[in-house]
Design a protein around this motif. Structure first.
Motif, PDB file in Angstrom:
ATOM      1  N   LYS A 215       0.958  -1.039   0.067  1.00  0.00           N
ATOM      2  CA  LYS A 215       0.234   0.133  -0.170  1.00  0.00           C
ATOM      3  C   LYS A 215       0.812   1.288   0.006  1.00  0.00           C
ATOM      4  CE  LYS A 215      -4.314  -1.982   1.050  1.00  0.00           C
ATOM      5  NZ  LYS A 215      -4.741  -2.410   2.209  1.00  0.00           N
TER       6      LYS A 215
ATOM      7  N   GLN B 103       1.719  -3.731   9.674  1.00  0.00           N
ATOM      8  CA  GLN B 103       1.571  -5.023   8.686  1.00  0.00           C
ATOM      9  C   GLN B 103       0.141  -5.109   8.542  1.00  0.00           C
ATOM     10  OE1 GLN B 103       3.920  -7.991   8.386  1.00  0.00           O
ATOM     11  NE2 GLN B 103       3.067  -9.094   6.602  1.00  0.00           N
TER      12      GLN B 103
ATOM     13  N   MET C 100      -1.774  -2.008   7.980  1.00  0.00           N
ATOM     14  CA  MET C 100      -1.734  -1.821   6.102  1.00  0.00           C
ATOM     15  C   MET C 100      -2.892  -2.793   5.415  1.00  0.00           C
ATOM     16  SD  MET C 100       0.270   0.687   6.107  1.00  0.00           S
ATOM     17  CE  MET C 100       0.323   1.103   4.147  1.00  0.00           C
TER      18      MET C 100
ATOM     19  N   TYR D 227      -6.127  -1.034   5.536  1.00  0.00           N
ATOM     20  CA  TYR D 227      -6.157   0.454   5.355  1.00  0.00           C
ATOM     21  C   TYR D 227      -6.527   0.698   3.925  1.00  0.00           C
ATOM     22  CZ  TYR D 227      -5.030   5.233   4.548  1.00  0.00           C
ATOM     23  OH  TYR D 227      -4.960   6.430   4.376  1.00  0.00           O
TER      24      TYR D 227
ATOM     25  N   VAL E 219       2.756   4.646   0.595  1.00  0.00           N
ATOM     26  CA  VAL E 219       2.855   5.313   2.063  1.00  0.00           C
ATOM     27  C   VAL E 219       4.034   6.566   1.876  1.00  0.00           C
ATOM     28  CG1 VAL E 219       4.808   3.778   2.992  1.00  0.00           C
ATOM     29  CG2 VAL E 219       2.944   4.838   4.541  1.00  0.00           C
TER      30      VAL E 219
END
Ligand code: HPA
Length: 248
Positions: free
Chosen positions: A45, A240, A243, A246, A47
């Motif tokens: 993802k 982790q 994420m 998310y 970031v």
């Protein structure tokens, strides 16, 4: 669009699992941020990572340019911030290496550039700060910890001191009477500036030591580093799990 930022504090100067695709050096009307922004992917993802104390770690808590950091994150399109911070434990559950997701703040800092609304605008703005941390992000972190069977404190009041010295025993005793559960040096004005920019902000607080006077011993950097080492391994797992659920 990268909408999530992780701000790493003491003990988390870098994110081992981060795949970096670019470094962004930004300047802002408030000066220079702590470091380059590392833009990439964490567990697939997008970031943005920022080392709060600089890279390498060299900026003490009271010298961090919080306004530049938050302003730059806003410019990058960030909407959500997870701020990782090392803290001291005050109340009994806040043992070294434990993790808390604080829900309240008391600010004991002074002399920091703590607002974007510093009177140079036409209007006087008072943001609401009743609930300083994003309930949405806190809930997601608490849920992620539960999915891992990782015991975290789902609430806690973070007292932010000026530093860089640690507190006296009497200061910690006073903070406990005030209702503080943990003590750190960087939560403010970071959380308030995030709110001023309408950024959602939550914190993962890793307890590095017992607050001053809670044990007969003096606090040593070796002890702090050792506990952070253990605590940060759990932060990696927590991030982790976070994420994986998310969505921006
Ligand atoms: N006090 C303030 N900040 C801290 C502490 C502490 O005991 N430990 C880690 N950050």
């Amino acid at each position: 669009m990268t909408t999530l930022s992780i701000i790493g504090g003491t003990g988390l100067g870098q994110l081992a699992a981060l795949t970096i695709t670019r470094h962004e050096t930004l300047s802002t009307p408030y000066g220079k941020p702590s470091a380059d922004f590392l833009i990439g992917e964490l567990h697939k993802k997008p970031v943005v990572f920022l080392a709060r104390h600089g890279n390498p770690h060299h900026i003490p808590p009271h010298k961090i340019n919080y306004r530049a950091n938050l302003w730059a994150l806003k410019q990058l399109g960030v909407k959500d911030i997870i701020a990782v911070a090392a803290v001291g434990g005050i109340t009994p559950v806040m043992k070294p290496a434990h993790i808390a997701i604080p829900d309240q703040i008391i600010d004991y800092t002074y002399g920091r550039e703590h607002t974007f609304f510093d009177g140079n605008d036409a209007s006087v703005t008072h943001i609401d700060f009743s609930y300083p941390y994003s309930q949405k992000l806190r809930a997601a972190l608490i849920h992620s910890a539960a999915s891992l069977d990782l015991k975290v404190s789902p609430i806690g009041t973070y007292g932010c001191t000026q530093g860089p010295r640690l507190e006296s025993g009497a200061e910690i005793a006073r903070m406990e009477r005030d209702g503080c559960d943990i003590v750190g040096m960087t939560g403010m004005p970071e959380a308030a500036l995030a709110r001023e920019l309408d950024l959602h902000y939550a914190s993962i607080a890793v307890i590095a030591n017992w607050g001053a006077g809670k044990t007969a011993n003096e606090i040593t950097m070796a002890e702090i580093e050792e506990n952070l080492h253990h605590g940060m391994a759990n932060v990696g797992s927590l991030l982790q799990a976070f994420m994986s659920t998310y969505t921006s």
